[in-house]
Design a protein around this motif. Structure first.
Motif, mmCIF file in Angstrom:
data_model
loop_
_atom_site.group_PDB
_atom_site.id
_atom_site.type_symbol
_atom_site.label_atom_id
_atom_site.label_comp_id
_atom_site.label_asym_id
_atom_site.label_seq_id
_atom_site.Cartn_x
_atom_site.Cartn_y
_atom_site.Cartn_z
ATOM 1 N N GLY A 59 -35.195 -50.596 9.637
ATOM 2 C CA GLY A 59 -34.101 -51.546 9.813
ATOM 3 C C GLY A 59 -32.936 -50.952 10.586
ATOM 4 O O GLY A 59 -32.258 -51.644 11.335
ATOM 5 N N PHE A 60 -32.721 -49.667 10.415
ATOM 6 C CA PHE A 60 -31.621 -48.988 11.106
ATOM 7 C C PHE A 60 -32.005 -48.606 12.539
ATOM 8 O O PHE A 60 -31.252 -48.849 13.471
ATOM 9 C CB PHE A 60 -31.217 -47.744 10.314
ATOM 10 C CG PHE A 60 -30.109 -46.954 10.953
ATOM 11 C CD1 PHE A 60 -28.819 -47.445 10.993
ATOM 12 C CD2 PHE A 60 -30.369 -45.711 11.509
ATOM 13 C CE1 PHE A 60 -27.793 -46.709 11.586
ATOM 14 C CE2 PHE A 60 -29.353 -44.977 12.098
ATOM 15 C CZ PHE A 60 -28.060 -45.476 12.143
ATOM 16 N N ILE A 61 -33.180 -48.018 12.725
ATOM 17 C CA ILE A 61 -33.514 -47.467 14.043
ATOM 18 C C ILE A 61 -34.121 -48.489 15.009
ATOM 19 O O ILE A 61 -34.183 -48.231 16.208
ATOM 20 C CB ILE A 61 -34.448 -46.239 13.930
ATOM 21 C CG1 ILE A 61 -35.830 -46.610 13.406
ATOM 22 C CG2 ILE A 61 -33.799 -45.170 13.072
ATOM 23 C CD1 ILE A 61 -36.836 -45.464 13.416
ATOM 24 N N SER A 62 -34.550 -49.648 14.508
ATOM 25 C CA SER A 62 -35.139 -50.642 15.413
ATOM 26 C C SER A 62 -34.109 -51.115 16.438
ATOM 27 O O SER A 62 -34.467 -51.486 17.555
ATOM 28 C CB SER A 62 -35.697 -51.823 14.623
ATOM 29 O OG SER A 62 -34.672 -52.477 13.911
ATOM 30 N N HIS A 63 -32.851 -51.065 16.087
ATOM 31 C CA HIS A 63 -31.772 -51.421 17.011
ATOM 32 C C HIS A 63 -31.764 -50.499 18.236
ATOM 33 O O HIS A 63 -31.327 -50.883 19.309
ATOM 34 C CB HIS A 63 -30.432 -51.336 16.267
ATOM 35 C CG HIS A 63 -29.247 -51.606 17.121
ATOM 36 N ND1 HIS A 63 -28.918 -52.870 17.575
ATOM 37 C CD2 HIS A 63 -28.296 -50.786 17.631
ATOM 38 C CE1 HIS A 63 -27.836 -52.804 18.325
ATOM 39 N NE2 HIS A 63 -27.425 -51.563 18.368
ATOM 40 N N TYR A 64 -32.276 -49.277 18.069
ATOM 41 C CA TYR A 64 -32.306 -48.288 19.155
ATOM 42 C C TYR A 64 -33.665 -48.232 19.843
ATOM 43 O O TYR A 64 -33.923 -47.332 20.645
ATOM 44 C CB TYR A 64 -31.949 -46.901 18.613
ATOM 45 C CG TYR A 64 -30.584 -46.868 17.977
ATOM 46 C CD1 TYR A 64 -29.435 -46.830 18.758
ATOM 47 C CD2 TYR A 64 -30.437 -46.907 16.601
ATOM 48 C CE1 TYR A 64 -28.175 -46.821 18.182
ATOM 49 C CE2 TYR A 64 -29.185 -46.896 16.009
ATOM 50 C CZ TYR A 64 -28.055 -46.860 16.809
ATOM 51 O OH TYR A 64 -26.808 -46.861 16.238
ATOM 52 N N GLY A 65 -34.560 -49.166 19.517
ATOM 53 C CA GLY A 65 -35.876 -49.205 20.156
ATOM 54 C C GLY A 65 -36.920 -48.321 19.497
ATOM 55 O O GLY A 65 -38.002 -48.128 20.037
ATOM 56 N N HIS A 66 -36.627 -47.781 18.326
ATOM 57 C CA HIS A 66 -37.569 -46.950 17.587
ATOM 58 C C HIS A 66 -38.199 -47.780 16.462
ATOM 59 O O HIS A 66 -37.697 -48.848 16.123
ATOM 60 C CB HIS A 66 -36.879 -45.724 16.993
ATOM 61 C CG HIS A 66 -36.199 -44.866 18.007
ATOM 62 N ND1 HIS A 66 -36.856 -44.194 18.999
ATOM 63 C CD2 HIS A 66 -34.883 -44.577 18.184
ATOM 64 C CE1 HIS A 66 -35.991 -43.523 19.735
ATOM 65 N NE2 HIS A 66 -34.771 -43.742 19.262
ATOM 66 N N THR A 67 -39.274 -47.256 15.891
ATOM 67 C CA THR A 67 -39.962 -47.936 14.800
ATOM 68 C C THR A 67 -40.336 -46.927 13.729
ATOM 69 O O THR A 67 -40.778 -45.826 14.041
ATOM 70 C CB THR A 67 -41.267 -48.592 15.316
ATOM 71 O OG1 THR A 67 -40.963 -49.450 16.401
ATOM 72 C CG2 THR A 67 -41.947 -49.391 14.225
ATOM 73 N N ALA A 68 -40.173 -47.318 12.472
ATOM 74 C CA ALA A 68 -40.613 -46.490 11.349
ATOM 75 C C ALA A 68 -41.625 -47.291 10.543
ATOM 76 O O ALA A 68 -41.402 -48.468 10.251
ATOM 77 C CB ALA A 68 -39.431 -46.094 10.468
ATOM 78 N N VAL A 69 -42.746 -46.651 10.200
ATOM 79 C CA VAL A 69 -43.793 -47.305 9.414
ATOM 80 C C VAL A 69 -44.292 -46.362 8.328
ATOM 81 O O VAL A 69 -44.258 -45.139 8.494
ATOM 82 C CB VAL A 69 -44.990 -47.754 10.279
ATOM 83 C CG1 VAL A 69 -44.598 -48.817 11.272
ATOM 84 C CG2 VAL A 69 -45.634 -46.587 10.977
ATOM 85 N N HIS A 70 -44.738 -46.946 7.250
ATOM 86 C CA HIS A 70 -45.383 -46.169 6.197
ATOM 87 C C HIS A 70 -46.878 -46.127 6.516
ATOM 88 O O HIS A 70 -47.413 -47.048 7.141
ATOM 89 C CB HIS A 70 -45.143 -46.820 4.828
ATOM 90 C CG HIS A 70 -45.534 -45.943 3.694
ATOM 91 N ND1 HIS A 70 -46.781 -46.013 3.129
ATOM 92 C CD2 HIS A 70 -44.872 -44.957 3.046
ATOM 93 C CE1 HIS A 70 -46.867 -45.111 2.160
ATOM 94 N NE2 HIS A 70 -45.709 -44.458 2.100
ATOM 95 N N ILE A 71 -47.549 -45.086 6.087
ATOM 96 C CA ILE A 71 -48.977 -44.912 6.388
ATOM 97 C C ILE A 71 -49.795 -46.126 5.949
ATOM 98 O O ILE A 71 -50.787 -46.465 6.587
ATOM 99 C CB ILE A 71 -49.511 -43.604 5.767
ATOM 100 C CG1 ILE A 71 -50.896 -43.286 6.315
ATOM 101 C CG2 ILE A 71 -49.471 -43.651 4.250
ATOM 102 C CD1 ILE A 71 -51.382 -41.888 5.993
#
Length: 139
Positions: A19-31
């Motif tokens: 939710g925080f980094i998607s604004h910067y074009g990054h993505t975080a996912v859980h395995i």
């Protein structure tokens, strides 16, 4: 850049950081949310490391298990994959989830800076205190 949280972390951390980094074009996912992982959430560390290595995207990972650096096969896979990795300090297991998520957000600028200035592979420990710097780990 994409960030993978392994099985030793709560899925909440991935969704919070995303939710925080998607604004910067990054993505975080859980395995558990990686669709083409050969054995899904049950993939071994070596399997998901190989998956990240083979991916055309730039990946980094966050683990809650410092033992990933003690297993010779996993260490070799990490070295050959050329990934930036972050391991949560042991104290995170006794820390409430909301505080761990806050610490990850607090340290995110330093984590992203390290991935930009250091050549992969690299490993760092994320401390549970906001004022403490990330510590480099031998790979």
């Amino acid at each position: 850049m994409k960030v993978l949280f392994d099985n030793c972390t709560a899925p909440l951390f991935a969704s919070t950081l995303n939710g925080f980094i998607s604004h910067y074009g990054h993505t975080a996912v859980h395995i558990r949310d990686v669709p083409d992982l050969p054995n899904g959430r049950n993939s071994t560390d070596v399997e998901w490391i190989e998956y990240l290595r083979a991916s055309p995207e730039v990946w980094t990972f966050i683990s809650g298990d410092g033992r990933i650096l003690k297993n010779p096969a996993e260490r070799a896979a990490l070295r050959s994959a050329g990934l930036h990795g972050f391991v949560l300090a042991p104290g995170y297991q006794k820390t409430p989830l909301n505080q761990v998520a806050a610490v990850l957000l607090w340290h995110w600028p330093e984590m992203i800076r390290l991935t930009e200035i250091l050549a992969a592979p690299s490993m760092h420990e994320v401390p549970m205190k906001r004022i403490t710097k990330l510590r480099s780990l031998p790979l």
